[in-house]
Design a protein around this motif. Structure first.
Motif, mmCIF file in Angstrom:
data_model
loop_
_atom_site.group_PDB
_atom_site.id
_atom_site.type_symbol
_atom_site.label_atom_id
_atom_site.label_comp_id
_atom_site.label_asym_id
_atom_site.label_seq_id
_atom_site.Cartn_x
_atom_site.Cartn_y
_atom_site.Cartn_z
ATOM 1 N N SER A 138 0.818 -1.209 0.000
ATOM 2 C CA SER A 138 0.000 0.000 0.000
ATOM 3 C C SER A 138 0.850 1.257 0.000
ATOM 4 O O SER A 138 1.819 1.372 0.755
ATOM 5 N N ALA A 139 0.472 2.226 -0.832
ATOM 6 C CA ALA A 139 1.198 3.491 -0.883
ATOM 7 C C ALA A 139 0.910 4.367 0.329
ATOM 8 O O ALA A 139 1.594 5.374 0.536
ATOM 9 N N LEU A 140 -0.098 4.001 1.133
ATOM 10 C CA LEU A 140 -0.371 4.768 2.350
ATOM 11 C C LEU A 140 0.363 4.202 3.557
ATOM 12 O O LEU A 140 0.743 4.941 4.450
ATOM 13 N N THR A 141 0.552 2.883 3.585
ATOM 14 C CA THR A 141 1.158 2.245 4.751
ATOM 15 C C THR A 141 2.648 2.568 4.817
ATOM 16 O O THR A 141 3.404 2.254 3.906
ATOM 17 N N GLY A 142 3.066 3.177 5.879
ATOM 18 C CA GLY A 142 4.487 3.459 6.076
ATOM 19 C C GLY A 142 5.000 4.649 5.300
ATOM 20 O O GLY A 142 6.209 4.879 5.241
ATOM 21 N N ILE A 162 0.402 -0.800 -11.356
ATOM 22 C CA ILE A 162 0.517 -2.252 -11.252
ATOM 23 C C ILE A 162 0.893 -2.631 -9.811
ATOM 24 O O ILE A 162 1.427 -1.801 -9.078
ATOM 25 N N PHE A 163 0.609 -3.833 -9.438
ATOM 26 C CA PHE A 163 -0.225 -4.837 -10.080
ATOM 27 C C PHE A 163 -1.646 -4.672 -9.552
ATOM 28 O O PHE A 163 -1.825 -4.433 -8.363
ATOM 29 N N THR A 164 -2.622 -4.826 -10.419
ATOM 30 C CA THR A 164 -4.004 -4.571 -10.028
ATOM 31 C C THR A 164 -4.382 -5.311 -8.761
ATOM 32 O O THR A 164 -5.042 -4.754 -7.876
ATOM 33 N N ASP A 165 -3.973 -6.567 -8.669
ATOM 34 C CA ASP A 165 -4.383 -7.425 -7.562
ATOM 35 C C ASP A 165 -3.447 -7.353 -6.367
ATOM 36 O O ASP A 165 -3.681 -8.039 -5.367
ATOM 37 N N GLN A 166 -2.431 -6.523 -6.442
ATOM 38 C CA GLN A 166 -1.495 -6.425 -5.324
ATOM 39 C C GLN A 166 -1.378 -4.972 -4.853
ATOM 40 O O GLN A 166 -2.171 -4.517 -4.039
ATOM 41 N N CYS A 167 -0.422 -4.232 -5.352
ATOM 42 C CA CYS A 167 -0.182 -2.894 -4.821
ATOM 43 C C CYS A 167 -1.304 -1.913 -5.148
ATOM 44 O O CYS A 167 -1.611 -1.038 -4.346
ATOM 45 N N VAL A 168 -1.920 -2.041 -6.329
ATOM 46 C CA VAL A 168 -3.046 -1.169 -6.636
ATOM 47 C C VAL A 168 -4.194 -1.451 -5.681
ATOM 48 O O VAL A 168 -4.751 -0.538 -5.055
ATOM 49 N N SER A 169 -4.550 -2.720 -5.550
ATOM 50 C CA SER A 169 -5.655 -3.092 -4.669
ATOM 51 C C SER A 169 -5.385 -2.696 -3.219
ATOM 52 O O SER A 169 -6.269 -2.158 -2.534
ATOM 53 N N SER A 170 -4.181 -2.952 -2.739
ATOM 54 C CA SER A 170 -3.851 -2.605 -1.357
ATOM 55 C C SER A 170 -3.957 -1.102 -1.124
ATOM 56 O O SER A 170 -4.456 -0.642 -0.090
ATOM 57 N N THR A 171 -3.485 -0.328 -2.093
ATOM 58 C CA THR A 171 -3.550 1.121 -1.973
ATOM 59 C C THR A 171 -4.992 1.608 -2.003
ATOM 60 O O THR A 171 -5.393 2.466 -1.213
ATOM 61 N N VAL A 172 -5.776 1.051 -2.905
ATOM 62 C CA VAL A 172 -7.189 1.438 -3.012
ATOM 63 C C VAL A 172 -7.918 1.165 -1.710
ATOM 64 O O VAL A 172 -8.678 2.005 -1.205
ATOM 65 N N ARG A 173 -7.698 0.003 -1.141
ATOM 66 C CA ARG A 173 -8.369 -0.344 0.112
ATOM 67 C C ARG A 173 -7.938 0.594 1.241
ATOM 68 O O ARG A 173 -8.767 1.019 2.059
ATOM 69 N N SER A 174 -6.650 0.924 1.292
ATOM 70 C CA SER A 174 -6.167 1.844 2.323
ATOM 71 C C SER A 174 -6.779 3.224 2.152
ATOM 72 O O SER A 174 -7.176 3.869 3.130
ATOM 73 N N LEU A 175 -6.831 3.697 0.920
ATOM 74 C CA LEU A 175 -7.444 5.004 0.666
ATOM 75 C C LEU A 175 -8.908 5.008 1.080
ATOM 76 O O LEU A 175 -9.386 5.963 1.717
ATOM 77 N N ALA A 176 -9.626 3.955 0.727
ATOM 78 C CA ALA A 176 -11.034 3.877 1.102
ATOM 79 C C ALA A 176 -11.198 3.845 2.612
ATOM 80 O O ALA A 176 -12.105 4.491 3.168
#
Length: 225
Positions: A138-142, A162-176
Motif C-alpha cells: 500500500s502506498a499509504l502504509t508506512g 501495477i499490479f491490479t491485484d497487489q499494490c493497486v488493490s492494497s492502496t485502493v483499500r487503504s485510501l477507502a
C-alpha cells in the motif's frame, strides 16, 4: 453499459446505480503506482519470457501509453499527479515489510537508488510532482501520503499502475479506509494475467472504489462532487 454497471461482483449485482461523479481538480489527485523499470524487464529464461509475454504486451501497448495520456490530461486540468514506487531504503533490504521478504514473486530487493527501482521514463514525474517510496504494497502504509493528500485538500484519488491485484488493490483499500473517494482506471492498470486483473477489479469495485476506463474518467464533468 458503462462504469455504473460494469465490473460488478455478486455483492453488487442488484445494487442501485451510483450517483454521477463530478471532478473538482483542486481536490483530486492522480496516483500512479509502481510503474518501475524492473517490471518492464523481460525474463532471460525463454519459458518465463513466454509466460509473462501477455503482461509485457499490455504494459507496452496499453498501460504505459494510456497512463502517460492520463497524466498529461491531469496536468492540463490542474489535477495533482503523484507517483508511488516500491523500493528499500537499505541496500540489504532490512527495512522491507515481511511480505516483501517472503520467497517467490513478491520477494523484492530493490534498493532505492538502483536503476531498476526507478519509475519508467515514459510515465515519470515532472517538475515538483511528489514521489513516495514505500516498502510494502500500500502506498499509504508506512509513508506520509495520507497526510500529504490531506494537507493539499485532496478528497478523491484516481489510481493507475501495477499490479491490479497487489499494490493497486492494497492502496485502493487503504485510501477507502481513510475515507478518500477512489477511482481506478482499468485500462491504465495490469496484473500478471487478464484473469487476475479483471477478477480484482470486480472485487474492489463499488465498495472500495469505482472502476472506470480512461475515456470515462476524462469525460467526467468538472465541478463539486
Amino acid at each position: 453499459m458503462g462504469w455504473k454497471t460494469d465490473w460488478r461482483s455478486f455483492y453488487y449485482e442488484t445494487a442501485e446505480e451510483p450517483a454521477d461523479i463530478a471532478l473538482d481538480p483542486g481536490k483530486t489527485a492522480l496516483l500512479c503506482i509502481d510503474l518501475q523499470n524492473t517490471y518492464l524487464e523481460v525474463p532471460d529464461d525463454p519459458a518465463e519470457a513466454a509466460r509473462w509475454a501477455p503482461f509485457h504486451d499490455r504494459m507496452r501497448d496499453t498501460v504505459l501509453p494510456n497512463t502517460r495520456g492520463l497524466q498529461d490530461w491531469a496536468r492540463a486540468q490542474g489535477i495533482e499527479v503523484i507517483h508511488a514506487r516500491i523500493a528499500c531504503l537499505k541496500k540489504d533490504g532490512r527495512d522491507r515489510s515481511l511480505s516483501q521478504k517472503k520467497p517467490g514473486f513478491n520477494y523484492l530487493l530493490l534498493p532505492k537508488d538502483r536503476a531498476d527501482s526507478r519509475i519508467a521514463d515514459a510515465v515519470g514525474p515532472m517538475a515538483d510532482e511528489i514521489v513516495v517510496t514505500k516498502t510494502t504494497d500500500s502506498a499509504l502504509t508506512g509513508t506520509n501520503l495520507r497526510m500529504v493528500l490531506s494537507n493539499m485538500g485532496i478528497g478523491r484519488v484516481i489510481c493507475a499502475g501495477i499490479f491490479t491485484d497487489q499494490c493497486v488493490s492494497s492502496t485502493v483499500r487503504s485510501l477507502a479506509d481513510e475515507s478518500f473517494e477512489v477511482l481506478v482506471v482499468e485500462d491504465c492498470c495490469a496484473a500478471a494475467t487478464t484473469e487476475l486483473h479483471e477478477h480484482e477489479l470486480r472485487v474492489i469495485n463499488m465498495i472500495y472504489c469505482h472502476v472506470l476506463s480512461m475515456a470515462e474518467v476524462m469525460a467526467l464533468p468538472r465541478g463539486r462532487g
